[in-house]
Scaffold this motif. Sequence first.
Motif, PDB file in Angstrom:
ATOM      1  N   LEU A  20       7.204   8.589   0.211  1.00  0.00           N
ATOM      2  CA  LEU A  20       7.803   7.439   0.894  1.00  0.00           C
ATOM      3  C   LEU A  20       6.746   6.609   1.621  1.00  0.00           C
ATOM      4  O   LEU A  20       6.761   5.372   1.565  1.00  0.00           O
ATOM      5  CB  LEU A  20       8.865   7.906   1.890  1.00  0.00           C
ATOM      6  N   GLU A  21       5.835   7.274   2.282  1.00  0.00           N
ATOM      7  CA  GLU A  21       4.780   6.564   3.001  1.00  0.00           C
ATOM      8  C   GLU A  21       3.889   5.791   2.036  1.00  0.00           C
ATOM      9  O   GLU A  21       3.474   4.661   2.328  1.00  0.00           O
ATOM     10  CB  GLU A  21       3.950   7.539   3.828  1.00  0.00           C
ATOM     11  N   THR A  22       3.627   6.374   0.876  1.00  0.00           N
ATOM     12  CA  THR A  22       2.814   5.704  -0.134  1.00  0.00           C
ATOM     13  C   THR A  22       3.515   4.447  -0.632  1.00  0.00           C
ATOM     14  O   THR A  22       2.901   3.383  -0.754  1.00  0.00           O
ATOM     15  CB  THR A  22       2.516   6.656  -1.308  1.00  0.00           C
ATOM     16  N   VAL A  23       4.814   4.563  -0.900  1.00  0.00           N
ATOM     17  CA  VAL A  23       5.589   3.413  -1.370  1.00  0.00           C
ATOM     18  C   VAL A  23       5.649   2.338  -0.292  1.00  0.00           C
ATOM     19  O   VAL A  23       5.481   1.147  -0.576  1.00  0.00           O
ATOM     20  CB  VAL A  23       7.011   3.846  -1.807  1.00  0.00           C
ATOM     21  N   GLU A  24       5.861   2.741   0.939  1.00  0.00           N
ATOM     22  CA  GLU A  24       5.947   1.769   2.035  1.00  0.00           C
ATOM     23  C   GLU A  24       4.624   1.035   2.261  1.00  0.00           C
ATOM     24  O   GLU A  24       4.620  -0.078   2.783  1.00  0.00           O
ATOM     25  CB  GLU A  24       6.396   2.462   3.314  1.00  0.00           C
ATOM     26  N   ALA A  25       3.525   1.638   1.835  1.00  0.00           N
ATOM     27  CA  ALA A  25       2.223   1.002   1.994  1.00  0.00           C
ATOM     28  C   ALA A  25       1.985  -0.064   0.918  1.00  0.00           C
ATOM     29  O   ALA A  25       1.077  -0.895   1.057  1.00  0.00           O
ATOM     30  CB  ALA A  25       1.114   2.056   1.928  1.00  0.00           C
ATOM     31  N   LEU A  26       2.790  -0.068  -0.135  1.00  0.00           N
ATOM     32  CA  LEU A  26       2.660  -1.056  -1.197  1.00  0.00           C
ATOM     33  C   LEU A  26       3.172  -2.413  -0.728  1.00  0.00           C
ATOM     34  O   LEU A  26       4.038  -2.482   0.141  1.00  0.00           O
ATOM     35  CB  LEU A  26       3.473  -0.631  -2.422  1.00  0.00           C
ATOM     36  N   PRO A  27       2.671  -3.473  -1.333  1.00  0.00           N
ATOM     37  CA  PRO A  27       3.243  -4.795  -1.043  1.00  0.00           C
ATOM     38  C   PRO A  27       4.722  -4.818  -1.446  1.00  0.00           C
ATOM     39  O   PRO A  27       5.149  -4.069  -2.334  1.00  0.00           O
ATOM     40  CB  PRO A  27       2.430  -5.750  -1.933  1.00  0.00           C
TER      41      PRO A  27
END
Length: 62
Positions: A20-27
Amino acid sequence: MATQHTRSDTIKTLEFQKALETVEALPLEAQEILIDIINKRLSQQQRAKLVQGSSRSGTRLR
């Protein structure tokens, strides 16, 4: 009653949180594309499961 978590549950939770944190870091646009891809894959999996179930019962889906 308290819920007991196994080590495996904790690891899965941590992996999920990291994802989730990785996805949230995406534009935002990349997040939207990822959501679209996941939705399409889920639909494909659901269709495959329905086809497999209908094959076992002798029913054909059109």
